[in-house]
Design a protein around this motif. Sequence first.
Motif, PDB file in Angstrom:
ATOM      1  N   THR A  72       0.817  -1.220   0.000  1.00 48.59           N
ATOM      2  CA  THR A  72       0.000   0.000   0.000  1.00 48.59           C
ATOM      3  C   THR A  72       0.849   1.267   0.000  1.00 48.59           C
ATOM      4  N   ALA A  73       2.167   1.128   0.105  1.00 50.68           N
ATOM      5  CA  ALA A  73       3.054   2.293   0.054  1.00 50.68           C
ATOM      6  C   ALA A  73       3.615   2.523  -1.339  1.00 50.68           C
ATOM      7  N   SER A  74       3.220   1.684  -2.298  1.00 50.22           N
ATOM      8  CA  SER A  74       3.732   1.806  -3.658  1.00 50.22           C
ATOM      9  C   SER A  74       3.229   3.075  -4.324  1.00 50.22           C
ATOM     10  N   ASP A  75       4.038   3.619  -5.218  1.00 46.17           N
ATOM     11  CA  ASP A  75       3.659   4.786  -5.993  1.00 46.17           C
ATOM     12  C   ASP A  75       2.466   4.480  -6.897  1.00 46.17           C
ATOM     13  N   MET A  76       2.263   3.219  -7.208  1.00 46.92           N
ATOM     14  CA  MET A  76       1.185   2.808  -8.108  1.00 46.92           C
ATOM     15  C   MET A  76      -0.083   2.377  -7.364  1.00 46.92           C
ATOM     16  N   TYR A  77      -0.001   2.236  -6.043  1.00 45.29           N
ATOM     17  CA  TYR A  77      -1.165   1.743  -5.294  1.00 45.29           C
ATOM     18  C   TYR A  77      -2.295   2.760  -5.308  1.00 45.29           C
ATOM     19  N   ARG A  78      -3.507   2.257  -5.530  1.00 42.22           N
ATOM     20  CA  ARG A  78      -4.705   3.095  -5.472  1.00 42.22           C
ATOM     21  C   ARG A  78      -5.418   2.832  -4.154  1.00 42.22           C
ATOM     22  N   GLN A  79      -5.589   3.871  -3.361  1.00 39.39           N
ATOM     23  CA  GLN A  79      -6.351   3.732  -2.129  1.00 39.39           C
ATOM     24  C   GLN A  79      -7.787   3.306  -2.452  1.00 39.39           C
ATOM     25  N   GLN A  80      -8.379   2.545  -1.552  1.00 38.88           N
ATOM     26  CA  GLN A  80      -9.743   2.079  -1.763  1.00 38.88           C
ATOM     27  C   GLN A  80     -10.711   3.262  -1.717  1.00 38.88           C
TER      28      GLN A  80
END
Length: 507
Positions: free
Chosen positions: A442-450
């Motif tokens: 969840t800390a990735s630059d590509m992660y989308r928060q829910q």
Amino acid sequence: MAHFKFLANWMFIFLCIAVTSGASTAPYLPPQKEDVAHWNNLGQDELKATLEYTPNTNVARNVILFVGDGMGVTTLTGSRILKGQLKQRSGEEEQLSFEKFPYSAMIKVYNTDAQVPDSAGTATAFLSGVKTRRGRIGVGPGVPDNNCTAAQREQLSTILDWSRAEGKSVGIVTTTRLTHATPAAAYAHVPNRYWEGDASIGPAGVGCRDIALQLVEDNPDIQVLLGGGRRYFIPNDEPDPVTGVVDKNNGRRDSRNLIEEWKADKAKRKKARRVVFNQRDLNLVDTRHKDYLLGLFNPSYMNYASQRPTTGPTAEPSIAKMTQKAIEVLQKNPKGYFLLVEGGRIDHGHHAGRARRAFSETLAFDEAVEKAVEMTNQNETLIVVTADHSHTLAMGGFPGRGNPIFGLDFFKASDGKPMTTLLYGFGPGHKSPREDLTNVDTASDMYRQQSAVPLGSGTHGMEDVTAHAIGPMSHLFRGVKEQNYLAHAMAYASCVGQNKAHCKPTD
């Protein structure tokens, strides 16, 4: 009795957070000795500094307006924590540079036809002093969709125009396109914000002039223009000067090369002009001998700060470097200057549901503000930092002190799955059933928060944003104000436009 049990349960939860979460899941530790004396001393120090501050009633020779596009209060809080955690601190006690400014206000951002605003209507408000409808740039609220005749009747002048009228230099810096909503609102007049180039104007706009054309034809005296958006300045059958790509869809259909036209103005005005396309060329500009500077660093938007190329012909300068070069050019004018600086991709990170990108953009924006403060004199330069609108980013749950801002909460949701501190109300991060984040980075630059509501792109928020000010007349920026007030206050501070009655004559 039931009420007592409810309170007892919540007390137990917070006790668990305090004792367990900080020890087992939070690698960022708060400063040592945050005891009673620490908090009392901190409070007294802040009180003393506030009591000692004397309003600066000088005339602002220079005004710099920083706009964080989409930079709402939750973005400030999250970016502040990230800034601290990048220093291996807990983060909550950190400050963004402009949060140290002596004055701040809450700004109401609605458009005349919308509770949730867009960047065109909001930028028109804080630059012209007049609120208008969503999607309009530099025109009044009475202009219907795509109506060029009405747009010509209700053209609005801006603080950029008022500053030029007083002999000041003016400039624009953005990480979006120079024709995008916020920068365009400083100089253009269109009933449709998407008419950035002539290829964007459909049958409804026949006879209208696009934003890029207005920039070059109507605004030859904007001395600094730095950002993206090359594609709207180049014919659609010519290759991009950097990438070599021919853009049939977005390039100019009128066969005009507006970059060459901008350069040609040098001969007429006998002013030193320079066009640059990358970081290296910008670094080589000797601003002592350049009066006009055009930088177009990308065919479209400039890259996110976290993905910015830093070497080769496509290398892009940081927003801090662009701000530095702009000030170096503009500060040569003894009458002063007005500079608009937009951190425009904060907004795009939020639209994509990627909070890390939005926060990283905010920290890059923060560095630009620091650079401006470093280069200017508080006795003569008013710096205002604000946002056009917010986003639907929420921060909550039960994270312990120092919990990684992009990490998981100590507790799980009632569906038994982990949850993050950051969530969006609307956006592309929605999945049903809710995704199990146990093994997700969840800390990735590509992660989308829910997100709660599924949309292809996140929406803006409707709550107030902040404005922070330092320098001459910065005490005007306090309380709760309408967004259009910002233009009036900046004009009053710098003795331009209609707010000159209090100003002393100058030689």
